[in-house]
Write an enzyme that holds these catalytic residues in place. Structure first.
Site, PDB file in Angstrom:
ATOM      1  N   ASP A  23     -15.018 -21.325   2.889  1.00 60.46           N
ATOM      2  CA  ASP A  23     -13.846 -19.826   4.255  1.00 60.46           C
ATOM      3  C   ASP A  23     -12.715 -20.344   4.741  1.00 60.46           C
ATOM      4  OD1 ASP A  23     -12.985 -18.274   6.659  1.00 60.46           O
ATOM      5  OD2 ASP A  23     -14.879 -18.168   7.271  1.00 60.46           O
ATOM      6  N   GLU A  33      -6.189   6.139   8.337  1.00 63.16           N
ATOM      7  CA  GLU A  33      -5.940   7.045   6.553  1.00 63.16           C
ATOM      8  C   GLU A  33      -5.058   7.473   6.757  1.00 63.16           C
ATOM      9  OE1 GLU A  33      -9.390   7.771   3.503  1.00 63.16           O
ATOM     10  OE2 GLU A  33      -9.557   9.214   5.030  1.00 63.16           O
ATOM     11  N   SER A  46      -0.563  -8.545  -1.625  1.00 64.27           N
ATOM     12  CA  SER A  46      -0.019  -7.727  -0.029  1.00 64.27           C
ATOM     13  C   SER A  46      -0.503  -6.346  -0.902  1.00 64.27           C
ATOM     14  CB  SER A  46       0.612  -7.220   0.403  1.00 64.27           C
ATOM     15  OG  SER A  46       1.130  -6.433   1.901  1.00 64.27           O
ATOM     16  N   LYS A  54      -9.747  -5.516   3.431  1.00 63.30           N
ATOM     17  CA  LYS A  54      -9.642  -5.401   2.274  1.00 63.30           C
ATOM     18  C   LYS A  54      -9.674  -3.131   2.520  1.00 63.30           C
ATOM     19  CE  LYS A  54      -9.308  -7.740  -1.697  1.00 63.30           C
ATOM     20  NZ  LYS A  54     -10.188  -8.916  -1.054  1.00 63.30           N
ATOM     21  N   VAL A 104     -13.697   3.433  -4.332  1.00 64.35           N
ATOM     22  CA  VAL A 104     -13.959   5.163  -3.754  1.00 64.35           C
ATOM     23  C   VAL A 104     -14.963   5.249  -4.706  1.00 64.35           C
ATOM     24  CG1 VAL A 104     -12.399   6.149  -4.279  1.00 64.35           C
ATOM     25  CG2 VAL A 104     -13.569   7.480  -3.027  1.00 64.35           C
ATOM     26  N   LYS A 132      -0.392  -0.681   1.624  1.00 66.03           N
ATOM     27  CA  LYS A 132      -0.588  -0.120   2.952  1.00 66.03           C
ATOM     28  C   LYS A 132       0.526  -0.432   4.322  1.00 66.03           C
ATOM     29  CE  LYS A 132      -4.393   1.911   1.964  1.00 66.03           C
ATOM     30  NZ  LYS A 132      -4.585   2.173   0.322  1.00 66.03           N
TER      31      LYS A 132
END
Length: 300
Positions: free
Chosen positions: A76, A274, A137, A100, A186, A140
């Site tokens: 971890d 979103e 990165s 993510k 997706v 977003k």
């Protein structure tokens, strides 16, 4: 190629001897981490360590990568003792480990902060002897509107500040768009939905997204990491590889490959956090359905 947002003085970095350097890929059992590992192996790397928390993914990655030069370790990034001991052995870090998914970060902001900020900071604090640190990165982090983007933006600040704290080392920030074909993307969700109900769900047909394939993203990140002349104040973008799609076009392309004449699309509305249209450093043309079909076949 990496796209820079400003013109500043470049730093002459020490050359990376890929065959002899010791590499760490955090989140290395994930699809992107594995792609980076495979790219490093193809370039001749002989000492790679991957760390991640998911036992099943680690076992899958061992079979997928199948190299004696890679050690997949269970750990971890928030475990200070584990990270402090591990970082003594590392020359170059590729940091991909993170929460993510936008929706999961919205629902679990403390865990997103713990993983994407505190976990990153834990590694940075142990990186005094590391030659290079490459932070992956996200787009977003531009025009932030959600928890995930906020954690990635704060992470960028921490990475760039580390150049002042450890001045002999190189800390770089790369911003990648959506990774098409990555685990949990997706496309994975649509495959499950199609199998169950012969229909797929989309939030908004007119939603647009920038994207890059896993293969191109790995090429970009590794090539950026190995550059001799870098600017630590810059944020690097994979403009050469970035494409854009309409969500309805991607759905149509997906059904052309995986669906049948009775397959359908259900519009559900946007999830919390979103955006309808993502921001990016520069615009790129929309892919046609035909182009998307070819891309999906390539990564299938």
């Amino acid at each position: 190629m990496a796209k820079k947002i400003v013109k500043t003085k470049k730093t002459k970095a020490s050359k990376i001897d890929i065959k002899n350097e010791r590499f760490l890929v955090t989140g290395g059992s994930g699809s992107f981490g594995r792609s980076i590992i495979k790219k490093l192996l193809a370039l001749g790397a002989r000492n790679i360590i991957s760390i991640s928390r998911n036992e099943d993914l680690i076992k899958q990655a061992e079979v997928d990568v199948a190299s004696p030069f890679v050690k997949f370790r269970l750990g971890d990034i928030n475990d200070k003792e584990f990270i402090n001991n591990l970082m003594k052995e590392i020359d170059v870090v590729f940091h991909t480990a993170a929460i993510k998914h936008v929706s999961l970060a919205e629902q679990n902001p403390r865990e997103a902060y713990r993983s994407n900020v505190l976990g990153l900071l834990n590694i940075l604090n142990a990186s005094a002897s590391t030659k290079r640190f490459i932070h992956i990165s996200s787009d977003k982090a531009i025009g932030v509107t959600n928890c995930y983007g906020a954690t990635k933006l704060l992470g960028e600040y921490l990475v760039r500040e580390s150049n002042d704290i450890h001045q002999k080392n190189i800390y770089l920030v790369t911003r990648c768009p959506n990774l098409l074909g990555s685990r949990g993307s997706v496309l994975d969700a649509w495959k499950q939905q199609l199998k169950k109900n012969n229909k797929i769900k989309i939030s908004d047909p007119e939603m647009t997204r920038y994207f890059i394939t896993l293969f191109d993203a790995a090429d970009f990140v590794v090539d950026t990491a190995l550059m001799n002349n870098v600017d630590v104040k810059e944020i690097y973008y994979p403009l050469k590889f970035t494409k854009k799609f309409l969500l309805k076009d991607l759905a149509e392309a997906f059904l052309k490959i995986h669906g049948n004449k009775n397959s359908s699309i259900e519009v559900t509305g946007a999830s919390p956090g979103e955006k309808k249209h993502e921001d990016y450093i520069a615009d790129v043309p929309l892919c046609s359905v035909t182009e998307l079909v070819a891309l999906l076949k390539e990564i299938n």
